[in-house]
Design a protein around this motif. Structure first.
Motif, PDB file in Angstrom:
ATOM      1  N   ILE A 299      -1.973 -27.617 -25.853  1.00  0.00           N
ATOM      2  CA  ILE A 299      -1.961 -28.347 -24.576  1.00  0.00           C
ATOM      3  C   ILE A 299      -2.104 -29.844 -24.827  1.00  0.00           C
ATOM      4  O   ILE A 299      -1.411 -30.654 -24.212  1.00  0.00           O
ATOM      5  CB  ILE A 299      -3.049 -27.812 -23.623  1.00  0.00           C
TER       6      ILE A 299
ATOM      7  N   SER B 277      -0.446 -32.054 -14.406  1.00  0.00           N
ATOM      8  CA  SER B 277      -1.018 -30.724 -14.190  1.00  0.00           C
ATOM      9  C   SER B 277       0.064 -29.714 -13.832  1.00  0.00           C
ATOM     10  O   SER B 277       0.016 -28.565 -14.265  1.00  0.00           O
ATOM     11  CB  SER B 277      -2.108 -30.776 -13.117  1.00  0.00           C
ATOM     12  N   GLU B 278       1.043 -30.148 -13.048  1.00  0.00           N
ATOM     13  CA  GLU B 278       2.146 -29.257 -12.684  1.00  0.00           C
ATOM     14  C   GLU B 278       3.002 -28.917 -13.902  1.00  0.00           C
ATOM     15  O   GLU B 278       3.461 -27.784 -14.052  1.00  0.00           O
ATOM     16  CB  GLU B 278       2.996 -29.907 -11.593  1.00  0.00           C
ATOM     17  N   ARG B 279       3.209 -29.870 -14.771  1.00  0.00           N
ATOM     18  CA  ARG B 279       4.035 -29.641 -15.964  1.00  0.00           C
ATOM     19  C   ARG B 279       3.326 -28.782 -17.001  1.00  0.00           C
ATOM     20  O   ARG B 279       3.974 -28.048 -17.745  1.00  0.00           O
ATOM     21  CB  ARG B 279       4.432 -30.974 -16.601  1.00  0.00           C
ATOM     22  N   LEU B 280       1.985 -28.898 -17.064  1.00  0.00           N
ATOM     23  CA  LEU B 280       1.231 -28.204 -18.113  1.00  0.00           C
ATOM     24  C   LEU B 280       0.427 -27.012 -17.609  1.00  0.00           C
ATOM     25  O   LEU B 280      -0.290 -26.377 -18.374  1.00  0.00           O
ATOM     26  CB  LEU B 280       0.294 -29.197 -18.810  1.00  0.00           C
ATOM     27  N   ASN B 281       0.548 -26.735 -16.315  1.00  0.00           N
ATOM     28  CA  ASN B 281      -0.156 -25.593 -15.706  1.00  0.00           C
ATOM     29  C   ASN B 281      -1.669 -25.661 -15.901  1.00  0.00           C
ATOM     30  O   ASN B 281      -2.318 -24.686 -16.262  1.00  0.00           O
ATOM     31  CB  ASN B 281       0.394 -24.263 -16.246  1.00  0.00           C
ATOM     32  N   LEU B 282      -2.226 -26.832 -15.667  1.00  0.00           N
ATOM     33  CA  LEU B 282      -3.669 -27.038 -15.674  1.00  0.00           C
ATOM     34  C   LEU B 282      -4.037 -27.809 -14.413  1.00  0.00           C
ATOM     35  O   LEU B 282      -3.178 -28.421 -13.789  1.00  0.00           O
ATOM     36  CB  LEU B 282      -4.109 -27.870 -16.883  1.00  0.00           C
ATOM     37  N   SER B 283      -5.314 -27.829 -14.083  1.00  0.00           N
ATOM     38  CA  SER B 283      -5.730 -28.613 -12.918  1.00  0.00           C
ATOM     39  C   SER B 283      -5.683 -30.099 -13.264  1.00  0.00           C
ATOM     40  O   SER B 283      -5.770 -30.486 -14.426  1.00  0.00           O
ATOM     41  CB  SER B 283      -7.147 -28.221 -12.489  1.00  0.00           C
TER      42      SER B 283
END
Length: 151
Positions: free
Chosen positions: A5, A25-31
């Motif tokens: 990540i 966050s949208e690109r890496l699927n994290l908050s």
């Protein structure tokens, strides 16, 4: 240690440092808060040194890009410090490296025109007491732009 990540985050920031924590966050699927904490850690650890804009040299009137090799007459800490101070004062020199081999230094320079490059070489570099020889290569075309680091 960097995990996958972190590496993906660094890759995204190299492509576009203006991405917000929400966009990342949208690109890496994290908050967004997790992204923010990771970014702060990477900055604190020195992996992210700075943020900047890539400018168009030609549109800024810097039509000549060149690589200049410098060979010194003598070597040592004092000569290296003196030369480093000289280079730090030259805005045309955008990066400089020490080398192995025949040349001691490699300079990347941007100048408005050939006359400006000539002045830099003859009135600044060759005028320095420890510079023995200068060889320049003028860039005809940069077909690959400065790329992000391979992470």
């Amino acid at each position: 240690m960097l995990d996958d990540i972190d590496k993906r985050l660094l890759a995204e920031l190299q492509q576009n440092a203006q991405l917000t924590s929400q966009e990342l966050s949208e690109r890496l699927n994290l908050s967004a808060s997790q992204i923010g904490r990771r970014r702060q850690r990477l900055e604190a650890d020195g992996l992210i040194r700075a943020y900047g804009a890539k400018l168009d040299a030609e549109r800024l009137g810097l039509a000549v890009q060149a690589f200049v090799q410098v060979q010194m007459t003598r070597h040592g800490a004092e000569a290296a410090r003196d030369f480093s101070r000289l280079i730090a004062l030259q805005p045309e020199v955008v990066s400089a490296w020490t080398l192995t081999g025949e040349a001691d230094y490699l300079l990347r320079v941007y100048c408005a025109d050939l006359s400006a490059l000539h002045r830099l070489i003859h009135e600044v570099l060759l005028a320095h007491t420890t510079v023995a020889r200068v060889q320049s290569q003028i860039v005809m075309n940069q077909f690959k732009q400065d790329a992000p680091l391979p992470i």
